[in-house]
Scaffold this active site. Structure first.
Site, PDB file in Angstrom:
ATOM      1  N   ASP A 209      23.928 -19.487  -2.624  1.00  0.00           N
ATOM      2  CA  ASP A 209      24.371 -18.670  -1.488  1.00  0.00           C
ATOM      3  C   ASP A 209      24.746 -17.285  -1.991  1.00  0.00           C
ATOM      4  O   ASP A 209      24.885 -17.061  -3.197  1.00  0.00           O
ATOM      5  CB  ASP A 209      25.592 -19.309  -0.818  1.00  0.00           C
ATOM      6  CG  ASP A 209      26.774 -19.408  -1.773  1.00  0.00           C
ATOM      7  OD1 ASP A 209      27.667 -18.543  -1.711  1.00  0.00           O
ATOM      8  OD2 ASP A 209      26.804 -20.347  -2.599  1.00  0.00           O
ATOM      9  N   ASP A 211      27.751 -14.609  -2.154  1.00  0.00           N
ATOM     10  CA  ASP A 211      29.205 -14.710  -2.111  1.00  0.00           C
ATOM     11  C   ASP A 211      29.718 -13.989  -0.864  1.00  0.00           C
ATOM     12  O   ASP A 211      28.938 -13.452  -0.071  1.00  0.00           O
ATOM     13  CB  ASP A 211      29.796 -14.114  -3.402  1.00  0.00           C
ATOM     14  CG  ASP A 211      31.181 -14.627  -3.709  1.00  0.00           C
ATOM     15  OD1 ASP A 211      31.368 -15.858  -3.687  1.00  0.00           O
ATOM     16  OD2 ASP A 211      32.067 -13.807  -3.968  1.00  0.00           O
TER      17      ASP A 211
END
Length: 289
Positions: A209, A211
């Site tokens: 992902d 951050d």
């Protein structure tokens, strides 16, 4: 010396496919029990060892992972080359979820972990200016590329204590002012301990992902992150399967000096060294002691 590849698997990676003569070993160390038993076997003629960093079932938090016991146990089994595989967040648009990053630098922001095998009674200072092994990192890069993975050759990993993720302010600091590329919770003190144990170490960070700096971060569903994590683990198993052919059975000395890191590092005079600590260092530093 023959090559023995040790893989430390992070979140989602709990096994190696295709191992022959595979068996789990309970390894005792002077630093306590490692995260789990260690799976050993051979893959394409090269000896392999696999250690699930968090334990099977994910029982250890990043802070409570027994890092010293893990590295000692791998060295005790004869591992020469450690491949660290871990999930991470990304600070760079181009390092997207599903991509791999071959980390070559760290900023260590952990604070609640034992970071050295050495201390009072036997002091040592090793260099971690270049904390990963370039030779081993290149092998991981080539294996990932051959597996069809989008992989980035180099990046700075911010190691945070956790277990909580970053605040928005922290995320922007690490990205914009410190120049970090990825963020995770487990590669430190792992890399430092591997250097003290004179093991070649490479870090493969698997992006799950962006951050919290990313404007779309809040819109990403947890299910999507888990899906990416599972996909990354499948890719990692394919990458690992290609490593024996690249590293081969025969192994010379490391051209970057990883396997000689303790030379000139021991500071305590021999007559002043603590016998009890020396006994604990039998696997890690036996070559020098």
């Amino acid at each position: 010396m023959d090559t023995m590849i040790g893989v430390i698997g992070g979140s989602g990676l709990y096994e190696i496919d295709g191992l022959e003569d595979a068996r789990w070993h309970a390894v005792e160390t002077p630093w306590g029990a490692p995260s789990d038993e260690i799976l050993t076997g051979t893959l394409d003629g090269v000896r392999m060892a696999f250690l699930p960093r968090h334990g099977r079932g994910h029982v250890h938090s990043p802070t409570t992972v027994p890092y010293r016991a893990n590295i000692d146990a791998l060295k005790r089994l004869g591992v020469t080359d450690v491949i660290s595989v871990s999930a991470c967040g990304s600070f760079r648009e181009e390092m997207a979820p599903g991509h791999f990053v071959i980390v070559d630098q760290f900023i260590d922001r952990t604070f609640a972990r034992e970071k050295s095998f050495f201390g009072t009674g036997c002091v040592a200072h090793v260099s971690v200016a270049h904390p990963t092994c370039e030779r081993l990192g290149k092998a991981c890069f080539d294996a990932a590329l051959a597996q069809g993975i989008t992989v980035h050759p180099g990046g700075t990993y911010l190691a945070m204590e956790g277990p909580q993720f970053s605040t928005l302010a922290e995320s922007k600091l690490y990205r914009e002012q410190w120049g970090c590329d990825v963020i995770g919770m487990t590669n430190m003190p792992e890399a430092k301990l591997a250097r003290e144990a004179e093991l070649c170490y490479a870090s493969v960070a698997m992006v799950t992902d962006y951050d919290s700096w990313h404007p779309d971060h809040g819109e990403v569903e947890v299910t999507e992150i888990i899906r990416t994590l599972i996909g990354n683990s499948e890719k990692a198993r394919g990458m690992i399967a290609r490593l024996p052919a690249l590293l081969t059975t025969a192994r010379g000395t490391c051209e970057h000096g990883c396997d000689r890191a303790l030379e000139n590092a021991l500071m305590t005079a021999p007559e002043k060294r603590d016998p009890a600590l020396l006994a604990k260092l039998d696997a890690v530093a036996g070559r020098m002691l």
